[in-house]
Design a protein around this motif. Structure first.
Motif, PDB file in Angstrom:
ATOM      1  N   GLY A  32       0.823  -1.210   0.000  1.00 59.85           N
ATOM      2  CA  GLY A  32       0.000   0.000   0.000  1.00 59.85           C
ATOM      3  C   GLY A  32       0.852   1.253   0.000  1.00 59.85           C
ATOM      4  O   GLY A  32       1.681   1.452  -0.890  1.00 59.85           O
ATOM      5  N   ASN A  33       0.677   2.079   1.004  1.00 67.44           N
ATOM      6  CA  ASN A  33       1.433   3.328   1.102  1.00 67.44           C
ATOM      7  C   ASN A  33       2.748   3.159   1.868  1.00 67.44           C
ATOM      8  O   ASN A  33       3.375   4.145   2.250  1.00 67.44           O
ATOM      9  CB  ASN A  33       0.589   4.401   1.792  1.00 67.44           C
ATOM     10  N   PHE A  63      10.338  -2.088 -13.192  1.00 63.39           N
ATOM     11  CA  PHE A  63       9.209  -2.873 -12.670  1.00 63.39           C
ATOM     12  C   PHE A  63       8.408  -1.975 -11.737  1.00 63.39           C
ATOM     13  O   PHE A  63       8.967  -1.329 -10.842  1.00 63.39           O
ATOM     14  CB  PHE A  63       9.706  -4.102 -11.911  1.00 63.39           C
ATOM     15  N   PHE A  64       7.070  -1.936 -11.934  1.00 67.02           N
ATOM     16  CA  PHE A  64       6.181  -1.108 -11.111  1.00 67.02           C
ATOM     17  C   PHE A  64       5.345  -2.022 -10.208  1.00 67.02           C
ATOM     18  O   PHE A  64       4.461  -2.734 -10.684  1.00 67.02           O
ATOM     19  CB  PHE A  64       5.270  -0.254 -11.995  1.00 67.02           C
ATOM     20  N   VAL A  65       5.645  -2.004  -8.912  1.00 65.84           N
ATOM     21  CA  VAL A  65       4.988  -2.895  -7.957  1.00 65.84           C
ATOM     22  C   VAL A  65       3.487  -2.629  -7.885  1.00 65.84           C
ATOM     23  O   VAL A  65       2.677  -3.561  -7.852  1.00 65.84           O
ATOM     24  CB  VAL A  65       5.634  -2.746  -6.561  1.00 65.84           C
ATOM     25  N   LYS A  66       3.081  -1.363  -7.854  1.00 66.93           N
ATOM     26  CA  LYS A  66       1.663  -1.035  -7.702  1.00 66.93           C
ATOM     27  C   LYS A  66       0.829  -1.493  -8.901  1.00 66.93           C
ATOM     28  O   LYS A  66      -0.365  -1.754  -8.766  1.00 66.93           O
ATOM     29  CB  LYS A  66       1.486   0.472  -7.501  1.00 66.93           C
ATOM     30  N   ASN A  67       1.447  -1.601 -10.052  1.00 73.07           N
ATOM     31  CA  ASN A  67       0.718  -2.023 -11.249  1.00 73.07           C
ATOM     32  C   ASN A  67       0.792  -3.525 -11.484  1.00 73.07           C
ATOM     33  O   ASN A  67      -0.158  -4.130 -11.992  1.00 73.07           O
ATOM     34  CB  ASN A  67       1.265  -1.297 -12.482  1.00 73.07           C
ATOM     35  N   ARG A 120      18.332  -3.150 -12.401  1.00 75.82           N
ATOM     36  CA  ARG A 120      16.889  -3.374 -12.427  1.00 75.82           C
ATOM     37  C   ARG A 120      16.260  -2.375 -11.470  1.00 75.82           C
ATOM     38  O   ARG A 120      16.568  -2.363 -10.276  1.00 75.82           O
ATOM     39  CB  ARG A 120      16.574  -4.806 -11.980  1.00 75.82           C
ATOM     40  N   TYR A 121      15.388  -1.490 -11.987  1.00 78.15           N
ATOM     41  CA  TYR A 121      14.752  -0.439 -11.183  1.00 78.15           C
ATOM     42  C   TYR A 121      13.348  -0.890 -10.792  1.00 78.15           C
ATOM     43  O   TYR A 121      12.520  -1.238 -11.649  1.00 78.15           O
ATOM     44  CB  TYR A 121      14.695   0.868 -11.953  1.00 78.15           C
ATOM     45  N   ILE A 122      13.059  -0.878  -9.487  1.00 74.08           N
ATOM     46  CA  ILE A 122      11.775  -1.344  -8.965  1.00 74.08           C
ATOM     47  C   ILE A 122      11.099  -0.185  -8.239  1.00 74.08           C
ATOM     48  O   ILE A 122      11.576   0.282  -7.200  1.00 74.08           O
ATOM     49  CB  ILE A 122      11.967  -2.535  -8.005  1.00 74.08           C
ATOM     50  N   TYR A 123      10.003   0.304  -8.808  1.00 75.94           N
ATOM     51  CA  TYR A 123       9.243   1.405  -8.205  1.00 75.94           C
ATOM     52  C   TYR A 123       8.201   0.829  -7.242  1.00 75.94           C
ATOM     53  O   TYR A 123       7.339   0.048  -7.629  1.00 75.94           O
ATOM     54  CB  TYR A 123       8.540   2.226  -9.278  1.00 75.94           C
ATOM     55  N   GLU A 124       8.272   1.244  -5.982  1.00 68.86           N
ATOM     56  CA  GLU A 124       7.319   0.777  -4.979  1.00 68.86           C
ATOM     57  C   GLU A 124       6.014   1.556  -5.005  1.00 68.86           C
ATOM     58  O   GLU A 124       4.961   1.033  -4.653  1.00 68.86           O
ATOM     59  CB  GLU A 124       7.931   0.930  -3.578  1.00 68.86           C
ATOM     60  N   PHE A 125       6.046   2.806  -5.365  1.00 63.70           N
ATOM     61  CA  PHE A 125       4.875   3.672  -5.208  1.00 63.70           C
ATOM     62  C   PHE A 125       4.096   3.799  -6.525  1.00 63.70           C
ATOM     63  O   PHE A 125       4.577   3.460  -7.596  1.00 63.70           O
ATOM     64  CB  PHE A 125       5.280   5.048  -4.686  1.00 63.70           C
ATOM     65  N   LYS A 126       2.886   4.304  -6.395  1.00 67.12           N
ATOM     66  CA  LYS A 126       1.974   4.393  -7.533  1.00 67.12           C
ATOM     67  C   LYS A 126       2.284   5.625  -8.370  1.00 67.12           C
ATOM     68  O   LYS A 126       2.534   6.712  -7.844  1.00 67.12           O
ATOM     69  CB  LYS A 126       0.527   4.454  -7.046  1.00 67.12           C
ATOM     70  N   LEU A 127       2.268   5.449  -9.694  1.00 67.68           N
ATOM     71  CA  LEU A 127       2.501   6.552 -10.629  1.00 67.68           C
ATOM     72  C   LEU A 127       1.337   6.644 -11.607  1.00 67.68           C
ATOM     73  O   LEU A 127       0.657   5.647 -11.898  1.00 67.68           O
ATOM     74  CB  LEU A 127       3.795   6.313 -11.412  1.00 67.68           C
ATOM     75  N   ALA A 128       1.114   7.829 -12.121  1.00 65.85           N
ATOM     76  CA  ALA A 128       0.083   8.021 -13.148  1.00 65.85           C
ATOM     77  C   ALA A 128       0.497   7.295 -14.423  1.00 65.85           C
ATOM     78  O   ALA A 128       1.688   7.095 -14.692  1.00 65.85           O
ATOM     79  CB  ALA A 128      -0.112   9.509 -13.425  1.00 65.85           C
ATOM     80  N   ARG A 129      -0.486   6.927 -15.221  1.00 68.14           N
ATOM     81  CA  ARG A 129      -0.223   6.154 -16.436  1.00 68.14           C
ATOM     82  C   ARG A 129       0.710   6.896 -17.379  1.00 68.14           C
ATOM     83  O   ARG A 129       1.622   6.284 -17.957  1.00 68.14           O
ATOM     84  CB  ARG A 129      -1.557   5.838 -17.121  1.00 68.14           C
TER      85      ARG A 129
END
Length: 691
Positions: free
Chosen positions: A545-546, A675-679, A648-657
């Protein structure tokens, strides 16, 4: 008795098996409808050819071919039904902000920050016109006093963009999206007060709305006769299935005592009503048409009870099951209860194939089948002359028979087992029957204030005693055995072992014993494989989540890094399924600092958060294999991608499309991996394969 003779006694089992296989196949594989139509056409043609050709009908060797055509037909029918059911859940206008008209299917249920309710859309506003729909969605109303006026059947106009329900994507988590799919729900939406309004739309008579209104009246009668507090909540759940307002601590206590199923109106409750009515009308059997009349009265009255409980899916399923059993008794068909059970399951799955994936359906049929098969055999082990001891022994065999059939499933789903299920069953099940009968009496006596209040006082006293007993059971040493785990492989083997044991008892053939021994040997395969398998090192970036939560596991040990604001309850909720699956009991928890760097195996891992440090320069010097970017970390990919393009870049937080698309295009140009975890859900990487 041979296996063929056994199967011939239960014709609906022969139809239920291929239907179930077809449902599972279509759920697991994307089978084209054209292939299903071809299979149905070929199988029907084969059946007609077989039936119309005398020499084929008379040939014993060709009977197998006839059976194969029937098998193929119902496999294809099962697959087709689930595809049709899935298509009926989808909504074309879900991706846009649209107006919808529909009705609430239940009373709103209070949550921490919202009210949750199932909603059936009847019309959608598309391209300046209204189009008829029939789709269920899940609505979350923002907490507001106006929601208190909403009840099941209320008509609403809502304006929202429906979102497809998705899981967090963490390893081994509860598949909430799949669960909602079994409830015919694919979408959800959050509604502030400005996005909905109650409307008055002329509507046809609905048996469901009628049932909910009757249940509300009956709950009102309970309150009018002095049943309040926890006693009211327990009686409402036990007799009418209304448990949304029950204290969570009470629910947990009943769960730990192994009697939570008593508070979920299902087969047990319908069975209690069935036994009462069956006994009341037993005198009709003395007459010529008595069996038929009694059967019809039984069916009518148990369906009336189903209506009083609000026609919940579990009650309708149990009522349908008992209706088929009653029809079997009326017709006196060979095969008895097992064939009636198979027939009810067959027709229920034809109507709603997703029932096979619901826990309630699986428990109901396994429990009844276990009781019908095992209890008579256990009762024959001892003959007890004393009435009370005989009743006590029958209650014991009833509980043991149901547990044999359902315990593996309970461990698989809930990872626990109640140690004192026999002790609690001796009191709770008889008391449940008494309370259901007294609640029926209370409804009939409600016009007579004095009598109804006396019955209400008696019910209040009995429920207080029952709840006290359950709480005592909960506090006994080792009342619940926790952290049990069964894999899919182990669950299947346990039930195959159980079926092979049944075949040994019924068929008394060496082949059944041979099958039993093979399955026992198969249990050892996972342990043998594990002994020769190298311990895995795994990196997991959870979708928390957050919050931030990163795990490193090695064999039976793990270490977790989390942010300081992640609560212990959320940490346990997210990590427990993974730990259970990996059989990990020893783990450490560390708090993340603004920038972390550690080496795991031969892999270098950096975790960054917004700070005064020059992140790009730090990454260039550290040359990590993985860069985990936390919520307050930068989202400017140009600041991070250096000459070390192997990262390898891993984004934990949510991003706009649009931001995701921008980052993707930059990363591809520089041959970086994103890699986008939230998606996409939690990120798992097996480091062992790289060592």
């Amino acid at each position: 008795m041979s296996f063929r003779e056994l199967i011939r006694q239960y014709p609906f089992i022969r139809l239920l098996l291929p239907l179930t296989i077809g449902i599972f196949l279509a759920n697991a594989l994307d089978i084209q409808e054209d292939y299903l139509f071809i299979a149905i056409f070929i199988s029907i043609l084969g059946i007609l050819l077989f039936k119309s050709t005398p020499f084929m009908r008379k040939s014993p060797s060709l009977r197998v071919l006839f059976g194969a055509f029937v098998f193929l037909l119902f496999v294809a029918v099962g697959s087709y039904r689930i595809k049709v059911q899935t298509a009926s859940m989808k909504l074309n206008s879900a991706d846009t902000n649209t107006y919808y008209i529909g009705k609430l299917l239940e009373n709103p249920i209070a949550r921490n920050n919202s009210y949750k309710c199932s909603f059936e859309i009847s019309a959608a506003h598309i391209t300046k016109s209204w189009r008829k729909e029939s789709v269920k969605v899940l609505l979350y109303f923002k907490k507001d006093s106006s929601v208190n006026n909403l009840l099941a059947g209320s008509q609403l106009l809502i304006h929202t963009r429906l979102q497809r329900v998705r899981n967090a994507g963490n390893p081994n988590e509860f598949d909430y999206a799949a669960y909602l799919k079994t409830q015919h729900t694919l979408y959800s939406a959050f509604l502030p007060p400005s996005k909905w309004q109650a409307i008055n739309v002329p509507r046809k008579f609905s048996i469901t709305d009628f049932a909910w209104k009757w249940r509300a009246k009956l709950l009102g009668i309970y309150k009018q006769n002095g049943i309040t507090g926890n006693s009211f909540d327990i009686l409402a759940a036990l007799s009418l299935g209304a448990k949304s307002d029950m204290d969570p601590e009470i629910k947990q206590a009943w769960t730990n005592a192994g009697v939570m199923h008593v508070l979920a109106v299902s087969g047990l409750h319908v069975g209690i009503i069935y036994v009462l009515i069956h006994a009341l009308f037993s005198s009709l059997l003395r007459y010529r048409w008595g069996n038929l009349v009694r059967g019809i009265l039984l069916i009518i009255l148990i369906w009336m009870y189903a209506i009083l409980t609000g026609l919940s899916p579990s009650v309708m399923r149990a009522t349908c099951m008992f209706s088929f059993i009653i029809v079997g008794e009326i017709l006196k068909r060979r095969g008895g209860v097992f064939n009636s059970l198979a027939a009810s399951a067959f027709f229920l799955l034809l109507i709603d194939p997703y029932l096979i994936f619901t826990v309630g359906f699986q428990f109901s049929y396994l429990a009844v089948a276990g009781i019908v098969f095992f209890q008579p055999r256990f009762n024959q082990l001892f003959y007890v002359n004393n009435f009370m001891l005989r009743w006590f022994w029958k209650l014991t065999t009833l509980s043991i028979s149901a547990q044999i059939a359902t315990a593996p499933l309970a461990i698989y789903y809930f990872h626990q087992f109640p140690s004192y299920f026999l002790l609690s069953g001796y009191i709770v099940i008889p008391m449940a029957a008494i309370l259901i009968y007294l609640s029926v009496a209370l409804l009939f006596l409600s016009p007579f204030n004095y009598l109804s209040h006396q019955v209400g006082n008696l019910i209040q006293y009995l429920i207080d005693f029952l709840n006290w007993f359950v709480l005592k059971i909960q506090h006994l040493p080792s009342s619940i055995i926790n952290d049990l785990f069964l894999s899919n492989y182990e669950l299947i083997l346990i039930y195959l072992l159980l079926f092979s044991l049944i075949f040994i008892l019924v068929l008394k053939r060496k082949t059944a014993l041979f099958l039993f021994l093979i399955i026992l040997i198969a249990f050892s395969f996972p342990n043998l494989i594990q002994k020769f398998k190298k311990s895995q090192k795994e990196l997991i970036v959870f979708n928390a989540g957050n919050h931030s939560l990163i795990g490193l596991s090695y064999g039976k040990q793990a270490i977790f890094f989390k942010d300081e604001n992640l609560s212990e309850s959320n940490f346990v909720r997210i990590t427990k399924p993974y730990l259970q699956n990996k059989r990990i009991q020893n783990y450490q928890i560390n708090t993340l600092s603004p920038m972390e760097f550690f080496v795991f195996g031969k892999q270098r891992i950096a975790v960054i958060e917004k700070s005064k440090t020059n992140q790009a320069q730090a990454l260039d010097s550290l040359k990590p294999d993985f860069v985990i970017i936390r919520r307050r970390g930068t989202n400017k990919i140009n600041d991070l991608i250096t000459n070390s393009n192997h990262m390898r870049y891993i984004y934990e937080f949510k991003l706009a499309r649009n931001k995701i698309n921008s980052i993707d295009s930059i990363a591809k140009g520089r041959q970086a991996d994103i890699f986008f975890v939230k998606n996409s859900g939690a990120y798992l990487y097996n480091i062992s394969t790289q060592n």
